[in-house]
Design a protein around this motif. Structure first.
Motif, PDB file in Angstrom:
ATOM      1  N   THR A   1       0.826  -1.202   0.000  1.00 39.48           N
ATOM      2  CA  THR A   1       0.000   0.000   0.000  1.00 39.48           C
ATOM      3  C   THR A   1       0.863   1.256   0.000  1.00 39.48           C
ATOM      4  OG1 THR A   1      -0.102   0.019   2.423  1.00 39.48           O
ATOM      5  CG2 THR A   1      -1.848  -1.161   1.252  1.00 39.48           C
ATOM      6  N   GLN A   2       2.181   1.101   0.164  1.00 39.19           N
ATOM      7  CA  GLN A   2       3.073   2.252   0.222  1.00 39.19           C
ATOM      8  C   GLN A   2       3.222   2.904  -1.152  1.00 39.19           C
ATOM      9  OE1 GLN A   2       4.225   3.588   2.912  1.00 39.19           O
ATOM     10  NE2 GLN A   2       4.870   2.087   4.428  1.00 39.19           N
ATOM     11  N   PRO A   3       3.558   4.205  -1.184  1.00 40.08           N
ATOM     12  CA  PRO A   3       3.621   4.907  -2.480  1.00 40.08           C
ATOM     13  C   PRO A   3       4.900   4.681  -3.263  1.00 40.08           C
ATOM     14  CG  PRO A   3       4.092   6.430  -0.696  1.00 40.08           C
ATOM     15  CD  PRO A   3       3.685   5.133  -0.042  1.00 40.08           C
ATOM     16  N   GLY A   4       5.918   4.104  -2.626  1.00 46.13           N
ATOM     17  CA  GLY A   4       7.179   3.906  -3.325  1.00 46.13           C
ATOM     18  C   GLY A   4       8.082   2.939  -2.595  1.00 46.13           C
ATOM     19  N   VAL A   5       9.290   2.786  -3.132  1.00 46.01           N
ATOM     20  CA  VAL A   5      10.231   1.822  -2.568  1.00 46.01           C
ATOM     21  C   VAL A   5      11.657   2.323  -2.763  1.00 46.01           C
ATOM     22  CG1 VAL A   5      10.356   0.486  -4.726  1.00 46.01           C
ATOM     23  CG2 VAL A   5      10.936  -0.619  -2.549  1.00 46.01           C
ATOM     24  N   VAL A   6      12.482   2.152  -1.740  1.00 46.08           N
ATOM     25  CA  VAL A   6      13.918   2.337  -1.898  1.00 46.08           C
ATOM     26  C   VAL A   6      14.505   0.999  -2.322  1.00 46.08           C
ATOM     27  CG1 VAL A   6      16.112   2.814  -0.746  1.00 46.08           C
ATOM     28  CG2 VAL A   6      14.121   4.238  -0.258  1.00 46.08           C
ATOM     29  N   LEU A   7      15.071   0.968  -3.509  1.00 45.56           N
ATOM     30  CA  LEU A   7      15.738  -0.227  -4.023  1.00 45.56           C
ATOM     31  C   LEU A   7      17.217  -0.096  -3.692  1.00 45.56           C
ATOM     32  CD1 LEU A   7      15.389  -2.798  -5.876  1.00 45.56           C
ATOM     33  CD2 LEU A   7      16.065  -1.314  -7.762  1.00 45.56           C
ATOM     34  N   TYR A   8      17.701  -0.969  -2.816  1.00 49.05           N
ATOM     35  CA  TYR A   8      19.098  -0.901  -2.370  1.00 49.05           C
ATOM     36  C   TYR A   8      19.784  -2.219  -2.678  1.00 49.05           C
ATOM     37  CZ  TYR A   8      23.145  -0.644   0.779  1.00 49.05           C
ATOM     38  OH  TYR A   8      24.418  -0.662   1.292  1.00 49.05           O
ATOM     39  N   SER A   9      20.899  -2.146  -3.404  1.00 56.45           N
ATOM     40  CA  SER A   9      21.568  -3.362  -3.874  1.00 56.45           C
ATOM     41  C   SER A   9      22.800  -3.742  -3.043  1.00 56.45           C
ATOM     42  CB  SER A   9      21.955  -3.194  -5.347  1.00 56.45           C
ATOM     43  OG  SER A   9      22.708  -2.017  -5.567  1.00 56.45           O
ATOM     44  N   GLY A  10      22.836  -3.320  -1.793  1.00 56.30           N
ATOM     45  CA  GLY A  10      23.914  -3.748  -0.902  1.00 56.30           C
ATOM     46  C   GLY A  10      25.274  -3.205  -1.289  1.00 56.30           C
TER      47      GLY A  10
ATOM     48  N   LYS B   1      -4.871   7.617  11.613  1.00 51.58           N
ATOM     49  CA  LYS B   1      -4.183   6.400  12.019  1.00 51.58           C
ATOM     50  C   LYS B   1      -3.260   5.961  10.892  1.00 51.58           C
ATOM     51  CE  LYS B   1      -4.909   1.725  13.849  1.00 51.58           C
ATOM     52  NZ  LYS B   1      -5.903   0.693  14.231  1.00 51.58           N
ATOM     53  N   TYR B   2      -2.030   5.627  11.240  1.00 54.87           N
ATOM     54  CA  TYR B   2      -1.077   5.120  10.249  1.00 54.87           C
ATOM     55  C   TYR B   2      -1.387   3.650   9.999  1.00 54.87           C
ATOM     56  CZ  TYR B   2       3.522   4.044   8.160  1.00 54.87           C
ATOM     57  OH  TYR B   2       4.534   3.652   7.336  1.00 54.87           O
ATOM     58  N   GLN B   3      -1.671   3.311   8.758  1.00 51.80           N
ATOM     59  CA  GLN B   3      -1.939   1.924   8.383  1.00 51.80           C
ATOM     60  C   GLN B   3      -1.306   1.643   7.029  1.00 51.80           C
ATOM     61  OE1 GLN B   3      -6.366   1.839   8.804  1.00 51.80           O
ATOM     62  NE2 GLN B   3      -6.004   0.198  10.277  1.00 51.80           N
ATOM     63  N   GLN B   4      -0.377   0.706   6.995  1.00 53.03           N
ATOM     64  CA  GLN B   4       0.265   0.301   5.749  1.00 53.03           C
ATOM     65  C   GLN B   4       0.469  -1.212   5.783  1.00 53.03           C
ATOM     66  OE1 GLN B   4       0.694   2.246   3.219  1.00 53.03           O
ATOM     67  NE2 GLN B   4       0.591   4.289   4.101  1.00 53.03           N
ATOM     68  N   GLN B   5       0.611  -1.781   4.594  1.00 51.31           N
ATOM     69  CA  GLN B   5       0.814  -3.234   4.494  1.00 51.31           C
ATOM     70  C   GLN B   5       1.756  -3.541   3.343  1.00 51.31           C
ATOM     71  OE1 GLN B   5      -2.161  -6.204   2.730  1.00 51.31           O
ATOM     72  NE2 GLN B   5      -2.441  -6.581   4.925  1.00 51.31           N
ATOM     73  N   THR B   6       2.654  -4.483   3.587  1.00 54.29           N
ATOM     74  CA  THR B   6       3.503  -5.035   2.534  1.00 54.29           C
ATOM     75  C   THR B   6       3.428  -6.551   2.598  1.00 54.29           C
ATOM     76  OG1 THR B   6       4.998  -3.128   2.525  1.00 54.29           O
ATOM     77  CG2 THR B   6       5.848  -5.186   1.615  1.00 54.29           C
ATOM     78  N   VAL B   7       3.233  -7.178   1.437  1.00 51.89           N
ATOM     79  CA  VAL B   7       3.054  -8.632   1.351  1.00 51.89           C
ATOM     80  C   VAL B   7       4.154  -9.214   0.474  1.00 51.89           C
ATOM     81  CG1 VAL B   7       1.511 -10.487   0.636  1.00 51.89           C
ATOM     82  CG2 VAL B   7       0.558  -8.376   1.607  1.00 51.89           C
ATOM     83  N   TYR B   8       4.781 -10.277   0.970  1.00 57.26           N
ATOM     84  CA  TYR B   8       5.827 -10.988   0.236  1.00 57.26           C
ATOM     85  C   TYR B   8       5.299 -12.378  -0.101  1.00 57.26           C
ATOM     86  CZ  TYR B   8       8.508  -7.392   2.726  1.00 57.26           C
ATOM     87  OH  TYR B   8       8.964  -6.205   3.252  1.00 57.26           O
ATOM     88  N   GLN B   9       4.945 -12.577  -1.368  1.00 59.95           N
ATOM     89  CA  GLN B   9       4.445 -13.873  -1.815  1.00 59.95           C
ATOM     90  C   GLN B   9       5.570 -14.635  -2.513  1.00 59.95           C
ATOM     91  OE1 GLN B   9       0.967 -15.460  -1.862  1.00 59.95           O
ATOM     92  NE2 GLN B   9       2.598 -16.989  -2.017  1.00 59.95           N
ATOM     93  N   PHE B  10       5.932 -15.790  -1.959  1.00 63.95           N
ATOM     94  CA  PHE B  10       7.001 -16.601  -2.543  1.00 63.95           C
ATOM     95  C   PHE B  10       6.407 -17.734  -3.356  1.00 63.95           C
ATOM     96  CE2 PHE B  10       9.127 -14.446   0.900  1.00 63.95           C
ATOM     97  CZ  PHE B  10      10.375 -14.159   0.374  1.00 63.95           C
ATOM     98  N   GLY B  11       7.035 -17.969  -4.490  1.00 64.84           N
ATOM     99  CA  GLY B  11       6.621 -19.058  -5.350  1.00 64.84           C
ATOM    100  C   GLY B  11       7.754 -19.421  -6.280  1.00 64.84           C
ATOM    101  N   LEU B  12       7.398 -20.009  -7.407  1.00 67.41           N
ATOM    102  CA  LEU B  12       8.404 -20.477  -8.359  1.00 67.41           C
ATOM    103  C   LEU B  12       8.013 -20.110  -9.774  1.00 67.41           C
ATOM    104  CD1 LEU B  12       8.947 -24.060  -6.939  1.00 67.41           C
ATOM    105  CD2 LEU B  12      10.544 -22.149  -6.751  1.00 67.41           C
ATOM    106  N   ARG B  13       9.013 -20.019 -10.607  1.00 70.03           N
ATOM    107  CA  ARG B  13       8.767 -19.875 -12.037  1.00 70.03           C
ATOM    108  C   ARG B  13       8.404 -21.221 -12.649  1.00 70.03           C
ATOM    109  NH1 ARG B  13      14.033 -17.918 -14.482  1.00 70.03           N
ATOM    110  NH2 ARG B  13      12.778 -17.331 -16.287  1.00 70.03           N
ATOM    111  N   TYR B  14       8.578 -22.303 -11.882  1.00 69.70           N
ATOM    112  CA  TYR B  14       8.328 -23.659 -12.372  1.00 69.70           C
ATOM    113  C   TYR B  14       7.471 -24.391 -11.351  1.00 69.70           C
ATOM    114  CZ  TYR B  14      12.485 -22.236 -14.905  1.00 69.70           C
ATOM    115  OH  TYR B  14      13.382 -21.527 -15.633  1.00 69.70           O
TER     116      TYR B  14
END
Length: 362
Positions: free
Chosen positions: A278-287, A333-346
């Motif tokens: 639900t967040q408006p953006g993302v910081v992409l950090y490659s370590g 009220k602050y309300q946000q959600q992030t979902v990580y769905q794991f699966g496979l390409r196969y």
């Protein structure tokens, strides 16, 4: 579904959430830290896909913020200060003259009150913490609840809820480093990332947004149709070189809605991570700033070993009106959600884990 509770040196607790289909997630009450995440590959082998320290005590300092909940404000605040309604608040500088990830008063070093829960199809832990007015220089008393929930589709959901009694900045995120190769077998260079973000925030030499949004077209920041991270890691683009050859940039999603999506795949393992938020953006950090030689679970640290997907509104909103706002008022009220769905390409065959015990570590 199952939950194991590990006692760590008699001080912290680690909650191991286990699905019926081969996924396990370790979460500590200290810092709300994700310590490990075991996910099946295309052969059904469950391996760790996040970075974490070999020694739990290393989390006490955790300079890389492995797996941690970040707040009150994620990211860098320029000159360690901000102004609300004409009043200026001074924060502690911990990166040059700037304030990063709430410095030593951050939520990543708090011991959260933890309450595990379990149903037939879910296992999780609710974490609660109260940050008093004035802590770290921030106004207002803020009460936060963060809930981690793992379900039997191998989906991990993080729900963020908070209230305040005085207007204050609040921008929460999770700082887990992902590496879908499994057990740190390789860097993230060959991770393929796709997301609908046509613009990213330009950074200055101190990695503070200038206030200018850059179009991704024709650059290694164009993930609209997907690309491998190595396109950026090997690029001579000025913004890539500025952050130490890689990504450490805020991308603004094209659609302001509840289904902003990022898809990450790793071709050799076949693992696929679909992130929605639900967040408006993302910081992409490659370590880019990871030091070499730090003992980690499953290996030794090195540059570009992990990928962070820090879903959030950005601290630059305190200085630039063209960023999504981060001020929380008592009426909201602050309300946000992030979902990580794991699966496979196969197609895969699930492995079933069953374990019930309580252990002491350290």
């Amino acid at each position: 579904m199952d939950i194991i509770v590990n006692r760590i040196n008699g001080i912290w607790s680690e909650f191991l959430l286990m699905s019926d289909h081969g996924m396990q997630v370790g979460i500590m009450d200290y810092g709300g830290i994700v310590t490990k995440m075991l996910v099946p590959d295309k052969y059904g082998r469950s391996e760790n896909v996040v970075l974490g320290y070999e020694n739990y005590q290393a989390y006490e300092q955790n300079p890389f913020y492995f797996g941690a909940l970040i707040g009150r404000v994620a990211g860098r605040i320029a000159n360690s200060q901000f102004t609300i309604d004409g009043q200026t608040y001074q924060l502690k500088a911990n990166e040059g003259t700037n304030h990063l990830h709430s410095a030593n008063h951050g939520f990543h070093q708090a011991i959260w009150q933890a309450e595990p829960f379990q149903t037939q199809d879910q296992a999780g832990v609710r974490l609660q913490h109260t940050s008093p007015a004035g802590e770290g220089g921030y106004p207002g008393t803020v009460s936060i609840q963060v809930t981690y929930t793992l379900d039997n589709t191998n989906r991990l959901t993080i729900d963020y809820d908070a209230v305040t009694d005085q207007t204050t900045p609040l921008a929460l995120t999770n700082h887990t480093y992902f590496n879908l190769s499994g057990n740190l077998r390789d860097t993230v260079a060959r991770h393929h990332v796709q997301m609908a973000a046509s613009h990213f925030a330009e950074l200055d030499k101190e990695l503070i947004p200038t206030g200018k949004w850059l179009n991704v077209f024709g650059t290694p920041f164009d993930f609209l149709n997907g690309r491998f991270l190595e396109d950026g890691l090997l690029s001579n683009h000025p913004q890539v070189k500025l952050v130490g050859r890689g990504y450490d940039h805020y991308f603004l999603f094209d659609v302001d809605g509840n289904e902003n999506e990022i898809i990450v795949t790793e071709p050799i393992s076949g693992r696929k991570l679909t992130l929605t938020t639900t967040q408006p953006g993302v910081v992409l950090y490659s370590g880019n700033g990871l030091e070499s030689g730090v003992p980690l679970r499953n290996g030794i640290s090195q540059k570009h070993l992990g990928l962070c997907l820090e879903t959030q509104a950005h601290s630059a909103a305190l200085n630039h009106t063209n960023f999504p706002g981060i001020l929380l008022t008592p009426e909201k009220k602050y309300q946000q959600q992030t979902v990580y769905q794991f699966g496979l390409r196969y197609v895969k065959t699930a492995h079933i884990f069953q374990c019930q015990d309580v252990r002491d570590i350290g």
